[in-house]
Design a protein around this motif. Sequence first.
Motif, PDB file in Angstrom:
ATOM      1  N   ASP A 101      41.225 -17.899 -22.721  1.00 60.82           N
ATOM      2  CA  ASP A 101      40.363 -17.940 -23.900  1.00 60.82           C
ATOM      3  C   ASP A 101      40.342 -16.554 -24.553  1.00 60.82           C
ATOM      4  N   ASN A 117      36.718 -14.865 -25.667  1.00 63.50           N
ATOM      5  CA  ASN A 117      35.704 -14.431 -24.715  1.00 63.50           C
ATOM      6  C   ASN A 117      35.520 -12.918 -24.821  1.00 63.50           C
ATOM      7  N   ASP A 175      33.663 -10.928 -23.281  1.00 65.64           N
ATOM      8  CA  ASP A 175      33.415 -10.212 -22.036  1.00 65.64           C
ATOM      9  C   ASP A 175      34.713  -9.875 -21.295  1.00 65.64           C
ATOM     10  N   ARG A 176      35.841 -10.375 -21.800  1.00 67.83           N
ATOM     11  CA  ARG A 176      37.109 -10.198 -21.119  1.00 67.83           C
ATOM     12  C   ARG A 176      38.100  -9.421 -21.975  1.00 67.83           C
TER      13      ARG A 176
END
Length: 343
Positions: free
Chosen positions: A22, A25, A27-28
């Motif tokens: 993904d 995202n 947070d990544r």
Amino acid sequence: MKNNIYRLVEPKKIECIESEIDERNEDRVIVKPTYMSICHADQRYYQGQRDPEALKKKLPMALIHESIGEVVKDPQGEFKPGERVVMVPNTPMETDPIIGGNYLRSSRFRASGYDGFMQTYVDMRRDLLVRLPEGIDNDILAFLEICTVDYHIISRFDKIADSRRDILGIWGEGNMGYITSLFLKYRFPKSKIYIFGVVDEKLQEIDFADKVYNVASIPENVYVDHAFECVGGKASGIAVNQIIDHVIRPEGTIALTGVSEESVPIHTRMVLEKGLRLFGSSRSVVKDFEDVLDLYVKHPGVPKALRRVVGKTIEINSIDDIHKAFEEDINNPSAKTVLKWNL
């Protein structure tokens, strides 16, 4: 984003699995692995040398927990595309005021029950990425993780051991023993470094040691204040008991670093008589990566000396190349096999 994961499905059998990452995202951070290094733990899985129940529980799984890469995409813009980073394999799932993230039972570790870095892309937590400095070769940085484990051991030793550190002894002339000795030399420059091993030729190559000894013929008047066991396997028990019975001074500290798949006997009577401390260490955390990279920058002689650890650097363009790399590594256990990851 489409991704390929190269998983070990059974000993010596690797399959490519397609997956999706993904990209939205926040947070990544998406990282493309570029260089990797094979660890003994990877070999134990690949060769099927782990307990059958462990293999059944953990496979299929992508191997390799020692890797660096380049940033592909960061939705927050903290990391720029093309930046070189090291990916920290230990993944804490919680925090504890006493227990470190590398010892919490809830922590996940890449290539030990969870997919390692043998992937086209890896989606990483941003707090587990550390920027790499310029001027250090990729094949040295490829096995940065094992160096951080050594540094973590030494940091724990510094907190636990007493202040008498005139002579530090290291048992084992392999990669772990060499790296530990090298770091101790720079971390405690006033201490003398004695290395104990079994292969005279390899012992003589460690030119920064103050003294080297073959364990079969240690003079009776040789003593150390503290010791580091870097042998592992069944022989680790022999090494530890030699330290306990003959070489270490009373109230010394013994750091246990070598991994053994089987229980080994310890002479506890002499541990009690001498008032010794034994402690274990495993894995590392982000701060250890930062500290080791800082050591490399401040002391260029350290990464230069680590050149001795590198064996072959192998280009990986296919699954067949992966198999060839593992076979090359198993036949050269005294050197680190580096993979230039092109998949």
